[in-house]
Design an enzyme around this catalytic site. Structure first.
Site, PDB file in Angstrom:
ATOM      1  N   ARG A 102      40.698 -42.877 -19.577  1.00  0.00           N
ATOM      2  CA  ARG A 102      41.253 -42.152 -18.413  1.00  0.00           C
ATOM      3  C   ARG A 102      42.745 -42.027 -18.652  1.00  0.00           C
ATOM      4  O   ARG A 102      43.455 -43.029 -18.764  1.00  0.00           O
ATOM      5  CB  ARG A 102      40.970 -42.912 -17.118  1.00  0.00           C
ATOM      6  CG  ARG A 102      41.819 -42.411 -15.967  1.00  0.00           C
ATOM      7  CD  ARG A 102      41.370 -42.940 -14.628  1.00  0.00           C
ATOM      8  NE  ARG A 102      40.129 -42.313 -14.210  1.00  0.00           N
ATOM      9  CZ  ARG A 102      39.680 -42.309 -12.959  1.00  0.00           C
ATOM     10  NH1 ARG A 102      40.361 -42.904 -12.002  1.00  0.00           N
ATOM     11  NH2 ARG A 102      38.548 -41.713 -12.648  1.00  0.00           N
ATOM     12  N   HIS A 129      37.183 -33.815 -15.397  1.00  0.00           N
ATOM     13  CA  HIS A 129      36.534 -35.062 -14.966  1.00  0.00           C
ATOM     14  C   HIS A 129      35.019 -34.871 -15.119  1.00  0.00           C
ATOM     15  O   HIS A 129      34.273 -34.822 -14.132  1.00  0.00           O
ATOM     16  CB  HIS A 129      36.911 -35.366 -13.514  1.00  0.00           C
ATOM     17  CG  HIS A 129      36.655 -36.778 -13.095  1.00  0.00           C
ATOM     18  ND1 HIS A 129      36.165 -37.744 -13.959  1.00  0.00           N
ATOM     19  CD2 HIS A 129      36.824 -37.411 -11.892  1.00  0.00           C
ATOM     20  CE1 HIS A 129      36.044 -38.888 -13.297  1.00  0.00           C
ATOM     21  NE2 HIS A 129      36.433 -38.713 -12.056  1.00  0.00           N
ATOM     22  N   GLN A 132      32.297 -37.258 -13.409  1.00  0.00           N
ATOM     23  CA  GLN A 132      32.135 -37.053 -11.971  1.00  0.00           C
ATOM     24  C   GLN A 132      31.208 -35.867 -11.698  1.00  0.00           C
ATOM     25  O   GLN A 132      30.328 -35.926 -10.833  1.00  0.00           O
ATOM     26  CB  GLN A 132      33.500 -36.807 -11.318  1.00  0.00           C
ATOM     27  CG  GLN A 132      33.415 -36.561  -9.831  1.00  0.00           C
ATOM     28  CD  GLN A 132      32.987 -37.799  -9.059  1.00  0.00           C
ATOM     29  OE1 GLN A 132      33.586 -38.849  -9.196  1.00  0.00           O
ATOM     30  NE2 GLN A 132      31.939 -37.677  -8.252  1.00  0.00           N
ATOM     31  N   ASP A 219      38.596 -31.932  -2.846  1.00  0.00           N
ATOM     32  CA  ASP A 219      39.249 -33.062  -3.520  1.00  0.00           C
ATOM     33  C   ASP A 219      40.653 -33.198  -2.934  1.00  0.00           C
ATOM     34  O   ASP A 219      41.131 -32.292  -2.219  1.00  0.00           O
ATOM     35  CB  ASP A 219      39.303 -32.796  -5.041  1.00  0.00           C
ATOM     36  CG  ASP A 219      39.838 -33.983  -5.845  1.00  0.00           C
ATOM     37  OD1 ASP A 219      39.829 -35.116  -5.331  1.00  0.00           O
ATOM     38  OD2 ASP A 219      40.269 -33.765  -6.990  1.00  0.00           O
ATOM     39  N   CYS A 259      34.481 -36.491  -4.550  1.00  0.00           N
ATOM     40  CA  CYS A 259      34.481 -37.471  -5.641  1.00  0.00           C
ATOM     41  C   CYS A 259      35.047 -38.811  -5.213  1.00  0.00           C
ATOM     42  O   CYS A 259      34.763 -39.828  -5.834  1.00  0.00           O
ATOM     43  CB  CYS A 259      35.249 -36.919  -6.839  1.00  0.00           C
ATOM     44  SG  CYS A 259      37.001 -36.632  -6.532  1.00  0.00           S
ATOM     45  N   ARG A 287      27.334 -41.924 -10.170  1.00  0.00           N
ATOM     46  CA  ARG A 287      28.253 -42.084 -11.308  1.00  0.00           C
ATOM     47  C   ARG A 287      27.651 -43.075 -12.311  1.00  0.00           C
ATOM     48  O   ARG A 287      27.698 -42.875 -13.520  1.00  0.00           O
ATOM     49  CB  ARG A 287      29.615 -42.629 -10.822  1.00  0.00           C
ATOM     50  CG  ARG A 287      30.433 -41.694  -9.952  1.00  0.00           C
ATOM     51  CD  ARG A 287      30.957 -40.518 -10.729  1.00  0.00           C
ATOM     52  NE  ARG A 287      31.736 -40.905 -11.906  1.00  0.00           N
ATOM     53  CZ  ARG A 287      33.031 -41.251 -11.911  1.00  0.00           C
ATOM     54  NH1 ARG A 287      33.706 -41.232 -10.781  1.00  0.00           N
ATOM     55  NH2 ARG A 287      33.666 -41.576 -13.021  1.00  0.00           N
TER      56      ARG A 287
HETATM   57  N1  NVA Z   1      41.878 -35.032  -8.616  1.00  0.00           N
HETATM   58  C1  NVA Z   1      41.845 -36.468  -8.433  1.00  0.00           C
HETATM   59  C2  NVA Z   1      40.479 -36.996  -8.724  1.00  0.00           C
HETATM   60  C3  NVA Z   1      40.351 -38.489  -8.539  1.00  0.00           C
HETATM   61  C4  NVA Z   1      38.986 -39.006  -8.896  1.00  0.00           C
HETATM   62  C5  NVA Z   1      42.892 -37.114  -9.330  1.00  0.00           C
HETATM   63  O1  NVA Z   1      43.016 -36.708 -10.492  1.00  0.00           O
HETATM   64  O2  NVA Z   1      43.600 -38.010  -8.862  1.00  0.00           O
HETATM   65  N1   CP Z   2      35.938 -40.450  -8.389  1.00  0.00           N
HETATM   66  C1   CP Z   2      36.567 -41.297  -9.234  1.00  0.00           C
HETATM   67  O1   CP Z   2      36.733 -41.023 -10.427  1.00  0.00           O
HETATM   68  O2   CP Z   2      36.960 -42.466  -8.670  1.00  0.00           O
HETATM   69  P1   CP Z   2      37.931 -43.558  -9.285  1.00  0.00           P
HETATM   70  O3   CP Z   2      39.302 -42.923  -9.404  1.00  0.00           O
HETATM   71  O4   CP Z   2      37.897 -44.673  -8.309  1.00  0.00           O
HETATM   72  O5   CP Z   2      37.430 -43.959 -10.641  1.00  0.00           O
END
Ligand code: NVA
Ligand code: CP
Length: 301
Positions: A102, A129, A132, A219, A259, A287
């Protein structure tokens, strides 16, 4: 399939294949049927951003598959002190059987795949992502029984989730509409793919996009790394909210997915969120199953 780097790389058949295996693994888990497909394997999990779901579901999933997960915070790795990703990839490939990462830039994930010799899984970048969206697709098929003839509407920021949702839902044959402010549209490569399907529309009017939708998704307005823009974004996204007005123009039995984490009263009202909590938390559970399927596809002998 050698890696899972972004939704654009997957074909519709590959997605369905992963979802079928995810359904089977979910069944096996619920019925206490052991499924040690990754016995003796190790997965390194590199995190440059926070996570609740991704970390816990990958870690638990790896245990359930008989393997061993290693949590690697980037601040504790030499990568956090500037060791090039090319070298990190070549070293970690000699210890591990797979890496989930990540991070911010998509290029970092692509570089890991290019220089390493083990499967790489994108656990979220600023661009994509995919894990997800596989869980989201699994949830839609679970609740609706099919993808055929269904429309998904995304409302909000043209971010990593928008890029992956639009791509993934189009790839399984659904119709997709998006409502994003003019300056916050999805990535150009995604728009190009989406427009080529003939099943995609984009507008800056949420009510127009939501008309007759079977699945509504949103989101956060400010993603991880954009905290400094939160106030500007609050103004830009005003009105880009899933609320009763939006639900009234969608189909009667429309699902709502998120998500998570969710910012109540920003991108979604508390009322709509709680009315659709069953779907949203099944989505979070999925997930686990979807990622186990990805790991088995990529890492099993
Ligand atoms: N768009 C959000 C998704 C989190 C799972 C982010 O990147 O923070
Ligand atoms: N939706 C998601 O990826 O959650 P986290 O940021 O908690 O991993």
């Amino acid at each position: 399939m050698k890696h899972l780097l972004k939704m654009l790389d997957l074909s519709g058949e590959e997605i369905i294949d992963i979802l079928n295996l995810a359904d089977q693994l979910k069944y096996e888990l619920k019925h206490n049927i052991p499924h040690p497909h990754l016995k003796g394997k190790t997965l390194g999990m590199i995190f440059q951003k926070a996570s609740t779901r991704t970390r816990v579901s990958f870690e638990t999933g790896m245990y359930q598959l008989g393997g061993y997960p290693l949590f690697l915070s980037s601040s504790d790795l030499q990568i956090g002190r500037g060791e090039p990703v090319q070298d990190t990839a070549r070293v970690l490939s000699r210890y591990l059987d797979g890496i989930m990462i990540r991070t911010f830039e998509q290029k970092e994930v692509e570089d890991l795949a290019e220089y390493g010799s083990i499967p790489i899984i994108n656990g979220l970048t600023d661009f994509s992502h995919p894990c997800q969206v596989l869980a989201d697709l699994m949830t839609v098929r679970e609740f609706k029984g099919t993808f055929e003839g269904l429309k998904m509407c995304y409302i909000g920021d043209g971010n990593n989730m928008a890029n992956s949702l639009i791509t993934g839902f189009l790839k399984v044959g659904m119709t997709v509409s998006a409502a994003c402010p003019e300056n916050y549209r999805p990535d150009e490569k995604v728009m190009e793919f989406a427009n080529s399907t003939g099943r995609f529309t984009i507008t800056d009017k949420p009510l127009e996009a939501a008309a007759d939708a079977d699945v509504l998704i949103t989101d956060v307005w400010a993603s991880m790394g954009q905290e400094g823009e939160a106030e500007i974004r609050k103004a830009a996204f005003k009105g880009y909210q899933i609320n009763d007005e939006i639900m009234a123009v969608a189909n009667d039995k429309a699902m709502v997915l998120h998500c998570l984490p969710a910012h109540r009263e920003e991108e979604i009202t508390t009322k709509v969120f709680e009315e659709h909590a069953e779907e949203i938390f099944e989505e979070a559970e999925n997930r686990l199953h979807a990622q186990k399927a990805v790991m088995v596809k990529l890492m099993a002998d």
